[in-house]
Design an enzyme around this catalytic site. Structure first.
Site, PDB file in Angstrom:
ATOM      1  N   LYS A  44       0.842  -1.202   0.000  1.00 24.72           N
ATOM      2  CA  LYS A  44       0.000   0.000   0.000  1.00 24.72           C
ATOM      3  C   LYS A  44       0.879   1.254   0.000  1.00 24.72           C
ATOM      4  CE  LYS A  44      -0.367  -0.104   5.041  1.00 24.72           C
ATOM      5  NZ  LYS A  44      -1.181  -0.579   6.180  1.00 24.72           N
ATOM      6  N   ARG A 142     -10.846  -0.119  14.546  1.00 19.19           N
ATOM      7  CA  ARG A 142     -10.696   0.611  13.280  1.00 19.19           C
ATOM      8  C   ARG A 142     -11.654  -0.072  12.312  1.00 19.19           C
ATOM      9  NH1 ARG A 142      -4.759   1.311  10.602  1.00 19.19           N
ATOM     10  NH2 ARG A 142      -5.304  -0.684   9.683  1.00 19.19           N
ATOM     11  N   HIS A 174      -6.819  -7.389  12.558  1.00 11.57           N
ATOM     12  CA  HIS A 174      -5.592  -6.575  12.590  1.00 11.57           C
ATOM     13  C   HIS A 174      -5.317  -6.172  14.043  1.00 11.57           C
ATOM     14  CE1 HIS A 174      -2.481  -4.226  10.693  1.00 11.57           C
ATOM     15  NE2 HIS A 174      -2.995  -3.048  10.971  1.00 11.57           N
ATOM     16  N   ARG A 230       0.994 -10.741   7.066  1.00 10.22           N
ATOM     17  CA  ARG A 230       0.863  -9.537   6.231  1.00 10.22           C
ATOM     18  C   ARG A 230       1.881  -8.476   6.630  1.00 10.22           C
ATOM     19  NH1 ARG A 230      -4.525  -9.580   8.305  1.00 10.22           N
ATOM     20  NH2 ARG A 230      -3.967  -7.598   9.272  1.00 10.22           N
ATOM     21  N   TYR A 276      14.766  30.446   7.205  1.00 14.70           N
ATOM     22  CA  TYR A 276      13.610  31.224   7.666  1.00 14.70           C
ATOM     23  C   TYR A 276      13.506  31.276   9.189  1.00 14.70           C
ATOM     24  CZ  TYR A 276      11.669  31.024   2.894  1.00 14.70           C
ATOM     25  OH  TYR A 276      11.457  31.141   1.550  1.00 14.70           O
ATOM     26  N   CYS A 329      12.930  24.224   4.431  1.00 14.52           N
ATOM     27  CA  CYS A 329      12.062  25.028   3.559  1.00 14.52           C
ATOM     28  C   CYS A 329      11.345  24.106   2.576  1.00 14.52           C
ATOM     29  CB  CYS A 329      12.886  26.060   2.802  1.00 14.52           C
ATOM     30  SG  CYS A 329      14.020  26.999   3.846  1.00 14.52           S
ATOM     31  N   ASP A 331      11.877  23.612  -0.620  1.00 15.96           N
ATOM     32  CA  ASP A 331      12.716  22.933  -1.611  1.00 15.96           C
ATOM     33  C   ASP A 331      14.138  22.687  -1.135  1.00 15.96           C
ATOM     34  OD1 ASP A 331      10.625  23.388  -3.688  1.00 15.96           O
ATOM     35  OD2 ASP A 331      11.175  25.480  -3.248  1.00 15.96           O
TER      36      ASP A 331
HETATM   37  C1  LIG Z   1      -0.513  -1.603   6.891  1.00  7.08           C
HETATM   38  C2  LIG Z   1      -1.145  -2.883   7.212  1.00  7.08           C
HETATM   39  C3  LIG Z   1      -0.367  -4.044   7.399  1.00  7.08           C
HETATM   40  C4  LIG Z   1       1.131  -4.000   7.481  1.00  7.08           C
HETATM   41  O1  LIG Z   1       1.513  -3.375   8.683  1.00  7.08           O
HETATM   42  P1  LIG Z   1       3.046  -3.239   9.110  1.00  7.08           P
HETATM   43  O2  LIG Z   1       3.010  -2.755  10.492  1.00  7.08           O
HETATM   44  O3  LIG Z   1       3.654  -2.259   8.157  1.00  7.08           O
HETATM   45  O4  LIG Z   1       3.630  -4.594   8.947  1.00  7.08           O
HETATM   46  C5  LIG Z   1      -1.022  -5.247   7.564  1.00  7.08           C
HETATM   47  N1  LIG Z   1      -2.371  -5.302   7.549  1.00  7.08           N
HETATM   48  C6  LIG Z   1      -3.147  -4.211   7.405  1.00  7.08           C
HETATM   49  C7  LIG Z   1      -4.633  -4.335   7.426  1.00  7.08           C
HETATM   50  C8  LIG Z   1      -2.562  -2.959   7.243  1.00  7.08           C
HETATM   51  O5  LIG Z   1      -3.329  -1.879   7.110  1.00  7.08           O
END
Ligand SMILES: *Cc1c(COP(=O)(O)O)cnc(C)c1O
Length: 393
Positions: A44, A142, A174, A230, A276, A329, A331
């Site tokens: 992602k 979530r 998750h 994952r 700045y 800044c 750039d």
């Molecule tokens: C981003 C994400 C992961 C991976 O998480 P990491 O902490 O980068 O390994 C796995 N599952 C879901 C649903 C995520 O959103």
């Protein structure tokens, strides 16, 4: 010539350099650690800033049988680039073009019955069977169905499965605090996930894959591996638990380095304000070096140093580590190089994986954030260059 994902040649002044061999080898390492579970490399957010398609290919060659994206557009971009294999996109909103997903053989996720209905409608439209992963909120708070709503979600999916419009191939969840493996919430979530699986299996779901482990859980919670892990961050060679585990401790190496060439070097007197707001001033006669990267490229403004801001992020210049002097800044930013023997055009490394190079984690600490955010935010105008494998990027 190596070009970035937008087909441009790397410009000489600055680049994000991505070592695809590191991604490949990190995935192989994670696969070894996952035991009999398969690996879904999470790509992602443009593969955490590393470049979606090249990173996905490198992950595949390291043994990732699955790829995971958040939004559907990312998964479709992978298919358009010819990336095959199993692919899950998990973040969708009402009105999503699930027909595109089904047509491109992309697995999708559902946390609510209305999503199941939309997926089924798309499957009817395309005449193909959708593959669906049902998500339970085992405690993260979530996405995922709240536990009380899990039976309704499972039953809605099973009704569609009986019609032949979709197949429930995955059950998943998750973690909230996998980066703290001893935390009791992990145990509670695993129990809740186990109960949700058991209930779905009692109702007749026969999932191909049950999955819950992110990078931290892949590394530190073997009881969470199930059929598929994952990992995201660890694929790119960074530690999700920086206080406890350094990447090298677990056989991982960072894939991204951010490099630039000094655009200007000049000698200034003591007491010279820098950038700045003059948050920083030279404490003696000194050499200033101008780095042609700024927040418009994804260098956090929080990397600034001086009165009332942070310590300044570290930058390696000809073997010496210096800190950002004053404000970053849009750039550019400035380094106070003291009496170093440096010249315009010399290479500077913001962070990377090599000897003596600052790490993305050190940048994160200097900026009050996570290495996740550091690597993910580099902007498209900064070219990605790919090294480290013969695979076509
Ligand atoms: C981003 C994400 C992961 C991976 O998480 P990491 O902490 O980068 O390994 C796995 N599952 C879901 C649903 C995520 O959103």
């Amino acid at each position: 010539m190596v070009t970035d994902e937008y087909g441009r040649a790397p410009v000489p002044h600055a680049e994000v350099r991505v070592d695809l061999a590191a991604i490949r080898d990190n995935v192989a390492e994670l696969k070894a650690r996952a035991g009999r579970a398969e690996v879904m490399a999470v790509v992602k957010a443009d593969a955490y800033g590393h470049g979606l398609v090249p990173a996905a290919r490198a992950a595949r060659s390291g043994g990732a049988t699955w790829l995971g994206t958040a939004v559907l557009a990312e998964a479709l971009a992978l298919r358009a680039a010819g990336v095959g294999g199993r692919l899950l996109a998990w973040l969708t909103a009402p009105g999503e073009r699930f027909s595109d997903a089904v047509g491109a053989d992309v697995d999708v996720a559902a946390s609510a019955p209305w999503t199941v209905a939309e997926i089924a409608a798309a499957a009817r439209e395309t005449g193909r069977t959708a593959r669906v992963h049902l998500k339970v909120d085992s405690g993260l708070g979530r996405s995922g169905a709240p536990r009380a709503d899990w039976p309704a979600l499972v039953d809605a999916a099973l009704r569609e499965q009986a019609e032949g419009t979709l197949r429930v191939v995955g059950l998943w969840s998750h973690f909230a605090v996998a980066d703290d493996p001893g935390h009791s919430v992990n145990t509670e979530q695993l129990e809740a996930f186990g109960e949700a699986l058991a209930w779905a299996e009692t109702r007749g779901v026969r999932p191909e894959v049950r999955h819950v482990a992110n990078s931290a859980a892949t590394l530190a919670l073997p009881s969470s591996h199930y059929d598929l892990v994952r990992p995201g961050l660890a694929v790119y060679g960074l530690s999700p638990m920086p206080g406890q585990v350094r990447p090298a401790d677990v056989g991982l190496r960072p894939a991204m380095s951010v490099r630039a060439r000094l655009a200007l070097v000049k000698r200034v007197p003591a007491g010279h304000g820098v950038s700045y707001g003059h948050l920083y001033a030279t404490d003696r006669e000194s050499t200033l070096g101008l780095v042609p990267l700024g927040y418009g490229d994804g260098v956090p403004r929080h990397a600034s140093s001086g009165d009332g801001v942070g310590p300044g992020a570290p930058v390696l210049v000809d073997g010496v580590t210096r800190r950002v002097a004053g404000r970053v800044c849009m750039d550019q930013f400035v380094l106070d190089l003291r009496d170093d023997d440096v010249h315009a055009g010399d290479e500077v490394v913001l962070f990377g994986g090599g000897d003596g190079e600052p790490s993305a984690q050190q940048w994160a600490e200097a900026c009050g954030t996570l290495s996740y955010e550091i690597v993910t935010r580099f902007a498209p105008r900064l070219p990605r260059t790919y090294v480290g494998t013969e695979d076509e990027p």
